[in-house]
Write a protein that holds these residues in place. Structure first.
Motif, PDB file in Angstrom:
ATOM      1  N   THR A 104      -3.982  13.880  -2.221  1.00 12.00           N
ATOM      2  CA  THR A 104      -3.859  12.909  -1.132  1.00 12.00           C
ATOM      3  C   THR A 104      -4.886  11.796  -1.327  1.00 12.00           C
ATOM      4  OG1 THR A 104      -3.072  14.562   0.454  1.00 12.00           O
ATOM      5  CG2 THR A 104      -4.044  12.561   1.363  1.00 12.00           C
ATOM      6  N   ARG A 160       4.041   2.530  -4.403  1.00 14.95           N
ATOM      7  CA  ARG A 160       5.307   3.169  -4.816  1.00 14.95           C
ATOM      8  C   ARG A 160       5.095   4.095  -6.005  1.00 14.95           C
ATOM      9  NH1 ARG A 160       7.508  -2.043  -3.868  1.00 14.95           N
ATOM     10  NH2 ARG A 160       7.439  -2.466  -6.114  1.00 14.95           N
ATOM     11  N   GLU A 165       3.215   7.296  -5.042  1.00 15.87           N
ATOM     12  CA  GLU A 165       4.076   8.215  -4.297  1.00 15.87           C
ATOM     13  C   GLU A 165       5.143   8.819  -5.198  1.00 15.87           C
ATOM     14  OE1 GLU A 165       3.693   6.337   0.195  1.00 15.87           O
ATOM     15  OE2 GLU A 165       5.360   5.699  -1.084  1.00 15.87           O
ATOM     16  N   ARG A 166       5.661   8.035  -6.138  1.00 14.07           N
ATOM     17  CA  ARG A 166       6.654   8.569  -7.079  1.00 14.07           C
ATOM     18  C   ARG A 166       6.062   9.697  -7.915  1.00 14.07           C
ATOM     19  NH1 ARG A 166       8.285   8.410 -12.175  1.00 14.07           N
ATOM     20  NH2 ARG A 166       6.460   7.195 -12.822  1.00 14.07           N
ATOM     21  N   ARG A 200       3.943  11.892  -6.902  1.00 12.85           N
ATOM     22  CA  ARG A 200       3.560  12.998  -6.021  1.00 12.85           C
ATOM     23  C   ARG A 200       2.138  12.847  -5.472  1.00 12.85           C
ATOM     24  NH1 ARG A 200       3.528  18.207  -8.390  1.00 12.85           N
ATOM     25  NH2 ARG A 200       2.829  17.195 -10.299  1.00 12.85           N
ATOM     26  N   THR A 219       0.225  11.673  -2.168  1.00 13.62           N
ATOM     27  CA  THR A 219       0.408  11.328  -0.757  1.00 13.62           C
ATOM     28  C   THR A 219      -0.553  10.200  -0.408  1.00 13.62           C
ATOM     29  OG1 THR A 219       1.060  13.590  -0.209  1.00 13.62           O
ATOM     30  CG2 THR A 219       0.355  12.175   1.611  1.00 13.62           C
ATOM     31  N   VAL A 220      -0.014   9.015  -0.127  1.00 16.97           N
ATOM     32  CA  VAL A 220      -0.845   7.840   0.142  1.00 16.97           C
ATOM     33  C   VAL A 220      -0.889   7.599   1.658  1.00 16.97           C
ATOM     34  CG1 VAL A 220      -1.213   5.393  -0.289  1.00 16.97           C
ATOM     35  CG2 VAL A 220      -0.214   6.849  -2.081  1.00 16.97           C
TER      36      VAL A 220
END
Length: 361
Positions: free
Chosen positions: A325, A349, A352-353, A355, A357-358
């Motif tokens: 995260t 993007r 998040e792509r 994996r 968690t932003v």
């Protein structure tokens, strides 16, 4: 990096700042000399010529950034590029955009001298983010590509037998380079050049030491603004958060180049999981983004990507891998910075792509 012979103690009461090395037939680096100082190492590029250009038939994804790379394509392959600096839009007429910009001289063989018969122009901003394309560029004049050769002076060289042999053979050249090292001998940065020795003389720094003149100019000299960064890193990897923040975008880029060579304990093994906090108060450009990201994941002075390959580190080998995260504090600073908005969105993007968690705050 391990250079044969470089683990020997510096035999003088001097500050060792550089190693002169050569590459043998097996690709191994061999020590030629330990060096106290180098004059003529840092140099800014020749001043750019400012021109008025018309980008004809533009298809843009947003505003033009202040630094624009125009990649020239011939069919399905790139054949060269032009770098435009301090871009200012003067007029926009339908799909034509008139700008004033500094045109950087060609720097490499890849930077083609002749334009293809039917070229295609792709436009890139900072960190190699595409911002659109155009059909042609009217008014472009190509400046003289190179500065005059500037010799380097290697001051206070403690030569090995290999260098002594080179001094006995005038005109000796080969694959050589300089490693800048910190106070502990840890390599920080490398620059390659041809070993073309034009003069040598006893050094005022001590008996048995030499001052050597090298005729060849560095192809890619570090800019003058990099000198204080190298001096700061000479004392050791910075351990204060946001030490990179006061520098300009180009200074932050040089910071990243030093961080990339930092093989610290964080590189021992990849780990995943946990929550990392990114201080976004100073993220106003792509280089600053990667400085802050490396610091958030691995601590001050750490590296975690830069430019178009900025997220290859997510694949492993740099200390932290997804899933984890990332809490991005003051994210609006990056989101609202001119020329960084598109890269900010692309960064989120891509994280998040992969994996991550932003969490934007």
């Amino acid at each position: 990096m391990q250079v044969e012979g470089s683990d020997c103690a510096w035999e003088r009461d001097l500050s060792l700042k550089y190693l002169l090395v050569s590459e043998d037939e097996d690709g191994e680096e061999r020590l030629l000399a330990r060096i106290a100082e180098v004059e003529g190492l840092f140099a800014d590029p020749a001043p750019v010529s400012r021109q008025r250009l018309t980008l004809v038939g533009c298809v843009l994804d947003g505003p033009l950034p202040e630094e624009l790379c125009v990649e020239i394509w011939d069919g399905d392959r790139p054949t060269g590029y032009r770098t435009l600096l301090d871009v200012r839009v003067v007029e926009q007429r339908l799909r034509d955009v008139v700008v004033e910009a500094g045109v950087e001289p060609p720097q490499a063989t890849y930077d083609c001298r002749e334009q293809p018969a039917d070229p295609r122009f792709v436009l890139f901003g900072e960190s190699s983010v595409s911002v659109g394309s155009c059909e042609r560029i009217d008014g472009l004049r190509i400046p003289h590509p190179l500065q005059p050769d500037v010799p380097m002076e290697l001051i206070g060289c403690e030569p090995t037998e290999r260098l002594t042999k080179a001094l006995r053979e005038p005109g000796h050249s080969g694959h050589t380079g300089l490693w800048a090292v910190d106070r502990t001998g840890r390599p920080m940065a490398f620059r390659a050049f041809a070993l073309d020795i034009t003069a040598s003389r006893p050094s005022a720094l001590g008996e048995g030491l030499l001052d050597i003149t090298i005729a060849d100019r560095l192809y890619d000299p570090p800019p003058l603004l990099a000198r204080p960064l190298w001096q700061a890193w000479y004392e050791g990897v910075p351990d204060t958060p946001n030490s990179w923040a006061p520098y300009t975008q180009k200074g932050r880029h040089e910071w990243l180049m030093l961080a990339m060579g930092n093989d610290g304990p964080q590189r021992a093994a990849d780990r995943s999981g946990g929550t990392h906090h990114l201080d976004g108060r100073f993220v106003t450009d792509g280089s600053g983004l990667h400085c802050a990201l490396g610091e958030a994941l691995l601590g001050p002075g750490a590296y975690y990507g830069w430019g178009g390959d900025g997220f290859d580190c997510l694949n492993g080998g740099w200390g932290v891998v997804p899933p984890f995260t990332l809490v991005w504090h003051d994210a609006d600073v990056a989101r609202q910075s001119p020329g960084l908005r598109a890269y900010f969105e692309e960064t989120v993007r891509e994280l998040e792509r992969c994996r991550v968690t932003v969490v934007l705050r």
